[in-house]
Scaffold this motif. Structure first.
Motif, PDB file in Angstrom:
ATOM      1  N   LEU A   1      92.615  96.714  91.953  1.00  0.00           N
ATOM      2  CA  LEU A   1      93.004  95.532  92.720  1.00  0.00           C
ATOM      3  C   LEU A   1      94.435  95.163  92.325  1.00  0.00           C
ATOM      4  O   LEU A   1      94.798  95.207  91.139  1.00  0.00           O
ATOM      5  N   PHE A   2      95.218  94.819  93.319  1.00  0.00           N
ATOM      6  CA  PHE A   2      96.605  94.429  93.085  1.00  0.00           C
ATOM      7  C   PHE A   2      96.844  93.061  93.732  1.00  0.00           C
ATOM      8  O   PHE A   2      96.045  92.606  94.529  1.00  0.00           O
ATOM      9  N   GLU A   3      97.983  92.457  93.412  1.00  0.00           N
ATOM     10  CA  GLU A   3      98.383  91.159  93.959  1.00  0.00           C
ATOM     11  C   GLU A   3      97.352  90.085  93.621  1.00  0.00           C
ATOM     12  O   GLU A   3      96.411  90.343  92.875  1.00  0.00           O
ATOM     13  N   ARG A   4      97.544  88.897  94.155  1.00  0.00           N
ATOM     14  CA  ARG A   4      96.613  87.821  93.823  1.00  0.00           C
ATOM     15  C   ARG A   4      96.423  86.895  95.015  1.00  0.00           C
ATOM     16  O   ARG A   4      97.056  87.057  96.056  1.00  0.00           O
ATOM     17  N   GLY A   5      95.534  85.921  94.825  1.00  0.00           N
ATOM     18  CA  GLY A   5      95.228  84.997  95.899  1.00  0.00           C
ATOM     19  C   GLY A   5      94.701  85.755  97.108  1.00  0.00           C
ATOM     20  O   GLY A   5      94.075  86.803  96.985  1.00  0.00           O
TER      21      GLY A   5
ATOM     22  N   LEU B   1      96.251  87.454  99.000  1.00  0.00           N
ATOM     23  CA  LEU B   1      96.920  88.748  99.156  1.00  0.00           C
ATOM     24  C   LEU B   1      96.344  89.803  98.216  1.00  0.00           C
ATOM     25  O   LEU B   1      96.797  90.939  98.217  1.00  0.00           O
ATOM     26  N   GLU B   2      95.363  89.403  97.411  1.00  0.00           N
ATOM     27  CA  GLU B   2      94.752  90.399  96.538  1.00  0.00           C
ATOM     28  C   GLU B   2      94.207  91.533  97.409  1.00  0.00           C
ATOM     29  O   GLU B   2      93.644  91.294  98.477  1.00  0.00           O
TER      30      GLU B   2
END
Lengths: 811, 457
Positions: free
Chosen positions: A175-179, A181-182
């Motif tokens: 998993l990349f990015e957060r919120g 936008l994850e």
């Protein structure tokens, strides 16, 4: 179970007792209450990410997650069935899950079997209050040649990433990015090349990860589902084969906790295209005067064979031999063994493509009927000894069990042999030996004064797994070691039909049920059921058959599901033999090199998915499989062909259906007590001579095997063919990692990129058995011995440019 | 910091020339607390912290001594003390000034804390953006090693303590202690499932305590001056001095030290009163995660218990003052966008809820909301609160719920008038939301269902 270890409480008013530490979601399942969930998977560690499984627990002010909360004594737990808080909470989470979901069910491959779809219908609201803008991503993204990712559909449950980290142990997906936008993604510099990647498609609870080959093919309610057993290796994975209008659309792992749990490997999942590939043989053929194969009728083909058999008998006895690849269903293996002995009246028979050591017949007969290691034993073992086997490449699901034991109970994995292979990351200790030295090393562990021996003698039942490449007597030595430490031994051959062939006596000197031809009592037992007199002298094995054939002493060679020109330990000897034998019969699925270059009679057969039967895996576990699709019109099952040949040769095999064969197999049964293990022969120390190497030919999972034909997406994930060599040897020969080298033996040579490793014993190189234009066997001498020299051709940069085959070219 | 602070306690060395040098620090009482600690048994240190009633200064207010006593001893595994110096709560600025004004204070506190829990390795997880604080702490740690306060033999006691400064990669979630530990281990910063709690299985699965900068820095003072010195301030349940940052519509926004227990109105006075022409409308007592309170609540005492009584939380010592010229919807939207941006993405309610709520609030603030949206805000918040994986989700809802509770009329006015009645935000549609940012991520395309993956054409 001890009462103290049980916790009693109620779910929706129903009292239940479960072991301490059980998660609420599992306990509810026992009562038949399915609490909706996305991230929860019983074989993955709890994560508590999706927040769907809300329940109300007495005394807890906040809603609790059933997937991360363990049961508590005397508490009243209420699910959505009785709790307004739980019901509303679940509805609320579902609404949130759908905020960014594209709701494109009509065009989604998951539609009809989608947990999100199902649970939204069952537990969700009718309408959405979300009127704002959903986040958008490019789609689909090919995270690997066989997997497409739709990030908009993803609910970020982390099942895929947890699978790759926890189960397959190759976390190429993260998993990349957060919120909001994850997103699931792969690394820039590491392709998603896992042998187990297809499982993430199956466990994805939405249509975020879908299969390239199944894309837009069918709906789950349009397919016919048949239970099957995989035939790619000896693991014996339970499969679900799904077909539509008589064509296989996809294969899925079928849950079988005793064998493959809920997983399978990508070869088992995607490797069914060979059945419809252009190479598939769909009609009988005869080689004409012009040297070309031409279509023939079954009658023509079979009569051609009987004429050849009769003619050879005119010349004398011992001029007919049978080699069956270890790919047959159990029933077929049994009938081929019976046909060879009773109709052809010969014991010249083998099921191996290796040139097996003489002691192996006795070892294999001693194996049958014994209590040997199972998957469960491997999982429970504190120490696991592996010799002559690279599980991830040969029996991938066994590798998952090793990984599970390693991860969950910190099992210590000991590798005995010249190299670690793919166990490099899991191995605790290695016991290095020259090729062929495994048996002596295993015996030495019994009395050894070292940490490996100490660990083996400690608490618990170790498992000793002996593969096909372990030297002469290794199985016996492994059994002795297991007996000495109160553990379990197992023989782990690679091919799906190998264990069945051993049980059926598909080798010279070996009779069904662990009996020996040389044993009067054994022979009499078989003669009684077969109503015939058996030859008393053990016949020739593959090596002797080929040597005699090459010398002109064999007239008819009947090959069943085996590509000797490519797979035999010595391709030189095999090709010489095939060229010399007047009548080569190929009973096979595909037009292999043997068929096109050497067959005089070609008999088309059914594939696994096109028929019913039984298959015995490495554990000795026999499982039935059913017919999923009809094969081409003119194909027949191997046993049917044998029955007809017998009849045309004036014999009645006494059976005319699978049930009949099974009944006779049961009547004959196994020997009442297994034979004693033989004496371990003294090791033959290989001495390749100065500057030369002993080569080990190890098959890779995804290679040029016949049963991978047409599986383009799957083959695009094949590991590159490399020659592995010891760092020390590499330095001595001026070879660096990535250099292009020629592996040479006589006039034969393979050009491969070098992989310099520290886990090989000096003087040994490891070659891919069947991943190059010519197989590794092309380098072997006529005894199957692989002694090679290395020549450096180009350095890493040039080698890269010269040999970086575009993915998929291995096909 | 200085003349206008109500008291000078933990800020006693603020502004002392050259106090970032260890000699100057020593001349001003530095490392005396450590000297005292070395004469004490570990449990005696913990007892002193318990007796002083120090409560965690990072927001939750959990008693520090009690937290240390939970750390599992005798497991055969190393014990770690980790300082959470990832100060990121909106409105909060009290740890950074501490580290910049008196870096050795934290280093000394870490050593004392390490002694208290039998830890031989400490980590300061410093917010990456705090470059200056990082430079000063690095220097302080190096000097402490040179002087023998750190290392294999702390001040000749035979006890070992090592301290490592970690400049964190930066994310609000990494202030959550388990996410901080994951991030310290080199993983993605996302909160962990509890139990096991860090006290049993924390950093690298070993017993660990995670404490705020101010909590740790307080301990050497207590040992040096004694427990009574600390408890001379505050109330029974809220003891000691407190570093606060007062910001917003006050005349002198800044960092001050105050005794616990004063009326919150005094915090405004200390900061020079309201800006001229401004009248108090609402305030946040302790950062964006603590529900905003209307002006009437300003007379409550500044203690953990009284602020809870008033309907909020003491939080991180970030007192944000808003005047009658501020739009509450705009303020709430700002905080919500912060949480939307900082949600780690792990759990559904926080991830999707923040994304949704920000868009609804934006519509209301720019004049295109409906009355139904007000109920929607409340219901979505209800579906997030108590259901998210960690406290970030709960925090996300607090400004919205409190805003609606105290200022529903102002929300309704936005809908009724189709604009912000205060004219703070002109009607507009260009506020960047995640939906737009997703496009900035290089994914600016309409779903392309027909596109074939690479190599499949």
């Amino acid at each position: 179970m001890d009462q103290d270890d049980l916790v009693t409480f109620t779910i929706d008013g129903q009292e239940i007792s479960v072991p301490k530490g059980t998660l609420i979601i599992r306990a509810a399942e026992q009562l038949g209450t399915i609490i909706p969930r996305f991230c929860d998977h019983p074989l993955l560690d709890p994560v508590g990410a999706c927040r769907q499984c809300i329940v109300e627990v007495e005394g807890m002010p906040k809603p609790m997650m059933a997937c991360t909360t363990t049961v508590m004594p005397d508490k009243a737990i209420k699910t959505h069935l009785t709790s307004e808080m739980a019901r509303k909470g679940q509805e609320g989470t579902l609404e949130l899950l759908l905020v960014n979901h594209p709701l494109d069910c009509p065009m989604c491959d998951k539609g009809g079997e989608c947990p999100l779809q199902d649970q939204a219908l069952k537990h969700g609201a009718n309408t959405s209050r979300f009127v704002d803008q959903k986040r958008r991503f490019d789609k689909p993204v090919a995270v690997s040649p066989q997997i497409l990712l739709d990030r908009e559909r993803c609910v970020l449950c982390a099942r895929c990433t947890r699978f790759s980290e926890q189960i397959s142990g190759d976390p190429f997906i993260e998993l990349f990015e957060r919120g909001a936008l994850e997103q699931v993604a792969i690394y820039e510099d590491e392709p998603y090349e896992s042998y187990f990647s297809g499982n993430v498609i199956q466990i994805c609870p939405v249509g975020a990860l879908t299969s390239t080959s199944y894309r837009f093919k069918a709906r789950p309610f349009d397919v016919v589902t048949t239970p099957s057993v995989c035939d790619h290796c000896s693991a014996g994975c339970s499969l679900t084969v799904q077909s539509r209008r008589g064509e296989i659309q996809r294969s899925l792992a079928r849950t079988n906790m005793a064998v493959n749990e809920a997983w399978n490997c990508d070869k088992g999942r995607f490797g069914f295209t060979h059945l419809t590939d252009a190479q598939r043989i769909t009609e009988p053929q005869l080689r004409g005067e012009d040297g070309a194969l031409r279509p023939a009728s079954w009658a023509e083909a079979l009569l051609h064979i009987t004429a050849a058999v009769h003619a050879s008998r005119e010349t004398g006895a011992g001029r007919v031999a049978v080699v069956a690849g270890a790919r047959l269903a159990d029933e077929d293996a049994y009938l081929v063994a019976k046909y060879t002995r009773t109709v052809l009246a010969t014991d010249d028979l083998d099921h191996r493509t290796r040139f097996a050591p003489a002691v192996e017949t006795e070892e294999l007969s001693a194996l049958i009927g014994r209590e040997t290691a199972s998957y469960a034993d491997v999982e429970a073992a504190p120490v696991i000894v592996v010799a002559g086997l690279d599980p991830e490449e040969e029996v991938p699901i066994l590798h998952l069990r090793l990984h599970k034991a390693w991860r969950q109970s910190k099992a210590r994995i000991v590798v005995v042999g010249p190299h670690l292979g793919t166990l490099a990351d899991l191995a605790w200790r290695r016991v290095p030996t020259a090729p062929g030295g495994e048996a002596a090393a295993l015996l030495a562990l019994i009395e050894g004064r070292n940490e490996v021996s100490d660990a083996l003698r400690a608490e618990g039942a170790p498992a000793v797994l002996v593969g096909e490449r372990a030297g002469a007597g290794s199985l016996t030595a492994g059994a002795a070691l297991a007996a000495a430490v109160d553990g379990h031994v197992a023989y782990v051959p690679r091919r799906a039909g190998a264990r069945g062939a051993i049980e059926a006596g598909l080798a010279a000197g070996l009779l069904p049920g662990g009996r020996r031809l040389a044993d009067d009592e054994d022979r009499a037992a078989v003669e009684e059921v077969w109503h015939t007199e058996l030859p008393t002298e053990p016949g020739r094995d593959l090596h002797a058959i080929l040597a005699d054939a090459a010398a002109g002493r064999i007239d008819v060679l009947h090959l069943i599901g085996v590509d000797l020109a490519r797979d035999a330990a010595s391709t030189e000897l095999a090709r010489a033999a095939l060229a010399k034998v007047p009548t080569v019969i190929c009973q096979d699925l595909a037009a292999t090199g043997t068929v096109t270059a050497h067959a005089d009679v070609v008999l088309p057969v059914t594939g696994r998915q096109e028929r019913a039967g039984s298959s015995t895996n490495w554990e000795g576990r026999t499982q039935r499989f059913a017919r999923a699709v009809d094969g081409p019109d003119l194909v027949q099952q191997d046993w049917e062909i044998v029955v007809q040949l017998a009849a045309l040769l004036g014999h009645d095999l006494g059976v005319n259906d699978l049930e009949g064969i099974r009944a006779e197999m049961a009547r004959l049964g196994r020997r009442s007590a297994p034979h004693a293990w033989p004496t371990v022969p003294a090791p033959t120390a290989p001495d390749p001579g100065q500057g030369r190497f002993v080569a080990v030919a190890r098959p890779l999972l995804l290679d040029r095997g016949t049963m991978l034909a047409g599986a383009t997406d799957l083959l695009a994930t094949a590991r590159p063919a490399r020659v592995e060599l010891n760092a020390h040897d590499a330095e001595e020969h001026g070879i660096a990692d990535g250099d292009l080298v020629a592996v040479v033996a006589g006039t034969a040579r393979l050009e491969l990129v070098a992989e310099v490793r520290r886990d090989l014993v000096p003087g040994v190189v490891v070659l891919p058995a069947n991943s190059t234009d010519e197989p590794a066997g092309a380098l072997a001498d006529r005894d199957g011995e692989l002694v090679v020299t290395l020549e450096r051709l180009a350095d890493a940069d040039d080698a890269d440019a010269a040999t970086r085959a575009p993915a998929g070219e291995v096909a | 910091m200085g003349a206008t602070s109500a008291i000078i306690a933990m800020s006693e060395r603020y502004g002392v020339e050259g106090v970032d040098d260890i000699e100057v620090y020593e001349q001003h009482g530095g490392y005396e607390g450590l000297r005292r600690a070395l004469e004490m048994e570990p449990t005696e240190i913990i007892d002193a912290v318990k007796d002083a009633g120090v409560r965690g200064r990072g927001g939750a207010g959990f008693p520090t001594g009690l937290k240390w006593s939970f750390v599992a001893q005798g497991t055969g595994k190393p014990i770690y003390i980790v300082c959470n110096a990832d100060e990121g709560e909106p409105g909060t600025f009290k740890d950074r000034p501490l580290m910049e004004n008196d870096p050795h204070q934290l280093v000394e506190g870490m050593i004392v804390g390490g002694l208290a829990i039998n830890s031989v390795q400490g980590y300061i997880s410093l917010r990456g953006e705090f470059r200056h604080a990082g430079r000063l702490l690095s220097k302080a740690i190096a000097q402490a090693y040179e002087k023998g306060y750190l290392g294999a033999d702390v001040m000749g006691s035979g006890k070992r303590f090592d301290l490592t400064l970690h400049r964190a990669a930066g994310a609000y979630i990494c202030g959550e202690e388990t996410a901080l530990l994951d991030s310290l281990e080199g993983k993605r910063g996302q909160p962990r499932l509890r139990p096991p709690f860090p006290a049993a299985k924390g950093l690298y699965s070993c017993p660990t305590t995670v404490n705020n900068v101010e909590s740790i820095a307080a301990v050497p003072f207590i040992l040096r001056h004694c427990v009574d010195w600390w408890t001379q301030w505050g109330t029974e349940k809220s003891t000691g001095p407190k570093l606060v940052g007062v910001s917003g519509d006050v005349a002198n926004p800044g960092n001050y030290e105050v005794p616990m227990g004063i009326p919150m109105r005094e915090l405004i006075e200390i900061a020079g009163g309201m800006k001229e022409g401004h009248e108090l409308k609402f305030f946040c007592p302790g950062g964006s995660s603590t529900p905003l309170l209307p002006a009437e609540a300003i007379d409550a005492d500044y203690t953990y218990e009284a602020v809870i009584e008033a309907g909020s939380m003491l939080g991180t010592g970030a007192v944000m003052i808003y005047s009658d010229q501020r739009c509450v919807v705009d303020a709430v939207l700002g905080w919500t966008r912060f949480y939307e941006h900082e949600s780690c993405g792990k759990c559904t309610p926080c991830r999707e809820g923040g994304y949704w709520l920000a868009q609804v609030l934006q519509r209301i603030e720019t004049g295109s909301g409906t009355l139904a949206d007000l109920d929607l805000l409340q219901e979505v918040c209800d579906n997030i609160f108590g259901r998210s994986f960690c406290a970030l989700g709960d925090a996300l809802t607090s400004p919205i719920v409190a805003g609606l509770e105290h200022f529903r009329e102002e929300f309704e006015a936005h809908v009724r008038e189709g604009r912000c009645p205060l004219g703070v935000t002109p009607p507009r549609d260009d506020i960047p939301t995640l939906a737009v940012r997703a496009r900035d991520h290089g994914n600016a395309q309409v779903p392309s269902f027909t596109a074939e993956p690479a190599g499949q054409a």
